[in-house]
Design a protein around this motif. Structure first.
Motif, mmCIF file in Angstrom:
data_model
loop_
_atom_site.group_PDB
_atom_site.id
_atom_site.type_symbol
_atom_site.label_atom_id
_atom_site.label_comp_id
_atom_site.label_asym_id
_atom_site.label_seq_id
_atom_site.Cartn_x
_atom_site.Cartn_y
_atom_site.Cartn_z
ATOM 1 N N MET A 1 0.826 -1.207 0.000
ATOM 2 C CA MET A 1 0.000 0.000 0.000
ATOM 3 C C MET A 1 0.858 1.254 0.000
ATOM 4 O O MET A 1 0.582 2.214 -0.723
ATOM 5 N N ASP A 2 1.943 1.201 0.800
ATOM 6 C CA ASP A 2 2.825 2.375 0.857
ATOM 7 C C ASP A 2 3.366 2.720 -0.520
ATOM 8 O O ASP A 2 3.412 3.889 -0.914
ATOM 9 N N THR A 3 3.753 1.660 -1.269
ATOM 10 C CA THR A 3 4.313 1.903 -2.602
ATOM 11 C C THR A 3 3.274 2.565 -3.497
ATOM 12 O O THR A 3 3.585 3.521 -4.214
ATOM 13 N N VAL A 4 2.046 2.012 -3.455
ATOM 14 C CA VAL A 4 0.984 2.558 -4.306
ATOM 15 C C VAL A 4 0.798 4.042 -4.027
ATOM 16 O O VAL A 4 0.747 4.868 -4.942
ATOM 17 N N VAL A 5 0.721 4.381 -2.723
ATOM 18 C CA VAL A 5 0.461 5.781 -2.368
ATOM 19 C C VAL A 5 1.642 6.654 -2.776
ATOM 20 O O VAL A 5 1.462 7.781 -3.272
ATOM 21 N N ALA A 52 -5.260 6.386 2.691
ATOM 22 C CA ALA A 52 -5.151 4.963 2.379
ATOM 23 C C ALA A 52 -4.169 4.277 3.310
ATOM 24 O O ALA A 52 -4.339 3.100 3.653
ATOM 25 N N ILE A 53 -3.125 4.986 3.739
ATOM 26 C CA ILE A 53 -2.136 4.391 4.650
ATOM 27 C C ILE A 53 -2.606 4.492 6.086
ATOM 28 O O ILE A 53 -2.651 3.508 6.820
ATOM 29 N N SER A 54 -2.983 5.714 6.490
ATOM 30 C CA SER A 54 -3.249 5.932 7.911
ATOM 31 C C SER A 54 -4.645 5.476 8.312
ATOM 32 O O SER A 54 -4.880 5.168 9.466
ATOM 33 N N GLY A 55 -5.579 5.440 7.344
ATOM 34 C CA GLY A 55 -6.945 5.091 7.687
ATOM 35 C C GLY A 55 -7.658 6.178 8.455
ATOM 36 O O GLY A 55 -8.759 5.975 8.948
ATOM 37 N N SER A 56 -7.029 7.361 8.529
ATOM 38 C CA SER A 56 -7.649 8.449 9.280
ATOM 39 C C SER A 56 -8.562 9.266 8.378
ATOM 40 O O SER A 56 -8.209 9.595 7.250
ATOM 41 N N GLU A 57 -9.769 9.576 8.897
ATOM 42 C CA GLU A 57 -10.732 10.336 8.096
ATOM 43 C C GLU A 57 -10.311 11.781 7.934
ATOM 44 O O GLU A 57 -10.815 12.482 7.063
ATOM 45 N N LEU A 58 -9.383 12.210 8.788
ATOM 46 C CA LEU A 58 -8.979 13.618 8.773
ATOM 47 C C LEU A 58 -8.474 14.020 7.396
ATOM 48 O O LEU A 58 -8.805 15.084 6.881
ATOM 49 N N SER B 51 -8.933 5.452 -1.387
ATOM 50 C CA SER B 51 -8.288 5.437 -0.072
ATOM 51 C C SER B 51 -9.198 4.804 0.960
ATOM 52 O O SER B 51 -8.745 4.020 1.803
ATOM 53 N N GLY B 52 -10.494 5.131 0.886
ATOM 54 C CA GLY B 52 -11.440 4.554 1.839
ATOM 55 C C GLY B 52 -11.532 3.054 1.695
ATOM 56 O O GLY B 52 -11.550 2.314 2.685
ATOM 57 N N LEU B 53 -11.578 2.572 0.435
ATOM 58 C CA LEU B 53 -11.653 1.129 0.199
ATOM 59 C C LEU B 53 -10.383 0.448 0.688
ATOM 60 O O LEU B 53 -10.427 -0.600 1.327
ATOM 61 N N ALA B 54 -9.229 1.066 0.402
ATOM 62 C CA ALA B 54 -7.954 0.450 0.781
ATOM 63 C C ALA B 54 -7.820 0.368 2.294
ATOM 64 O O ALA B 54 -7.293 -0.603 2.829
ATOM 65 N N ALA B 55 -8.316 1.397 2.980
ATOM 66 C CA ALA B 55 -8.211 1.387 4.441
ATOM 67 C C ALA B 55 -9.401 0.679 5.079
ATOM 68 O O ALA B 55 -9.476 0.593 6.294
ATOM 69 N N SER B 56 -10.323 0.168 4.246
ATOM 70 C CA SER B 56 -11.559 -0.475 4.726
ATOM 71 C C SER B 56 -12.241 0.375 5.780
ATOM 72 O O SER B 56 -12.651 -0.119 6.827
ATOM 73 N N SER B 57 -12.355 1.659 5.506
ATOM 74 C CA SER B 57 -12.948 2.554 6.498
ATOM 75 C C SER B 57 -14.272 3.093 5.989
ATOM 76 O O SER B 57 -14.313 3.829 5.013
ATOM 77 N N PRO B 58 -15.388 2.703 6.611
ATOM 78 C CA PRO B 58 -16.693 3.209 6.171
ATOM 79 C C PRO B 58 -16.776 4.727 6.274
ATOM 80 O O PRO B 58 -17.433 5.376 5.449
ATOM 81 N N GLY B 59 -16.088 5.294 7.281
ATOM 82 C CA GLY B 59 -16.114 6.743 7.449
ATOM 83 C C GLY B 59 -15.562 7.443 6.226
ATOM 84 O O GLY B 59 -16.162 8.389 5.708
ATOM 85 N N ILE B 60 -14.407 6.960 5.748
ATOM 86 C CA ILE B 60 -13.787 7.617 4.583
ATOM 87 C C ILE B 60 -14.641 7.405 3.341
ATOM 88 O O ILE B 60 -14.781 8.305 2.511
#
Lengths: 87, 272
Positions: A1-5, A52-58, B51-60
């Motif tokens: 994933m890191d590479t993709v990003v 995509a990496i951090s998964g943070s919505e921010l 990004s949301g799909l990759a992180a499997s995050s419904p919020g994103i």
């Protein structure tokens, strides 16, 4: 994933350089607005891809805000361009 | 999920890069806008969704849906305003120009007719506010009520309210989506092939025969996202849509496509 990003962000950065080149060359003010608007959208995409990496919505939220700032700026300057010659 | 997300993300990046190439390569301001408005919006939406799909995050993924909705509301507006500014200040020679010789397009802000307060919409705004904050406390609901109240109070309507037909709206959205994919493919093709040689920009006028201003707005928005066209102005009585086309092949073909759009848009605002 890191590479993709990383690949994604490098591609977005190069695209932004291309858009900045257009903003510098113009030739007309509308060309520059289109280019700067695009730079902001590319910036938003770059920030958004970080999620995509951090998964943070921010990061996605920041992407939305940047895209909306781009919209408001574009509308403002387009109005200005249209009306600056009107007495 | 990770793989799908990566693919969607990279597709979005490819579209964004494509629009940058288009903005660099295309010869005139409005042609550059074809690349910028169509591809960059979809590109950003796909990047956030990926990004949301990759992180499997419904919020994103939820935020991605919001981004998509916002971009598809805002892109035609900025396209319209920029297109007008480009037309009025630019010096492009069009082979065919339906706007030539007409009065300079004037700002027509209709005076707001009446306040338009709807309890239902207010409740909807509060719901959106609470969902965005994901905070179901009394304070959050009161905050949403205050902001929603101000929005509803400042809202003015000049058009008569019309019912929205949900199945027809779904059909319209589907058509819109297909047109969007086609127009992005078209922009990709234009960017990749030698363009300068066969450029044939024109401004065409298409009289609309829609039943309501809301339907006219939908048509104008959709025209911005259909292949090779960009709505520049919507004016006159009867309402006439002025659109910029990249490759002028006569007005007849465009008319038939737009009359299809008109039928779909009109269906959205008729009671079933």
């Amino acid at each position: 994933m890191d590479t993709v990003v990383t690949v994604a962000q490098i591609a977005l950065g190069l695209s932004a350089l291309l858009a900045i080149a257009r903003a510098i060359r113009g030739p007309e003010i509308v060309d520059r607005i289109v280019a700067v608007d695009l730079v902001l959208l590319l910036l938003a995409a770059g920030v958004g891809s970080e999620a995509a990496i951090s998964g943070s919505e921010l990061y996605s939220a920041i992407a939305i805000v940047v895209a909306l700032i781009a919209f408001v700026g574009t509308v403002l300057v387009a109005r200005f361009v249209e009306w600056r010659d009107v007495p | 999920m990770m793989v799908i997300g990566s693919i969607v993300l990279l597709m979005g990046v490819a579209l964004s890069a494509l629009s940058a190439f288009g903005v660099w390569r295309f010869p005139t301001a409005i042609a550059r806008m074809h690349a910028a408005t169509k591809s960059a919006s979809l590109g950003l939406a796909l990047v956030v969704l990926g990004s949301g799909l990759a992180a499997s995050s419904p919020g994103i993924i939820g935020i991605a849906a919001l981004t998509t909705a916002l971009l598809f509301l805002t892109a035609p507006i900025s396209g319209h305003l920029l297109g007008r500014a480009a037309y009025l200040t630019g010096s492009t020679d069009y082979r065919f120009d339906a706007l030539a010789g007409s009065q300079p397009i004037a700002l027509r802000l209709e005076s707001p007719s009446r306040a338009d307060f709807s309890l239902l919409r207010w409740t909807g705004l509060i719901a959106i506010w609470v969902l965005l904050w994901r905070d179901f406390s009394v304070g959050s609901i009161l905050g949403g009520a205050a902001v929603g109240f101000i929005i509803e109070l400042s809202r003015r309507s000049t058009a008569n309210p019309v019912p929205v037909n949900i199945p027809a709206l779904a059909r319209f959205s589907l058509f819109y989506l297909v047109a969007l994919v086609r127009s992005n493919a078209r922009v990709a093709w234009e960017v990749a092939t030698p363009f300068q040689d066969d450029i044939d920009e024109a401004i065409v006028a298409i009289p609309l025969s829609v039943a309501s201003p809301q339907a006219a707005l939908l048509v104008a928005n959709a025209v911005t996202f259909t292949p090779g066209t960009l709505a520049i102005e919507l004016a006159g009585d009867p309402l006439t849509l002025y659109a910029h086309v990249l490759h002028f092949e006569g007005e007849a073909e465009l008319r038939s496509e737009i009359s299809r759009l008109e039928k779909l848009a009109d269906a959205v605002f008729t009671r079933s």
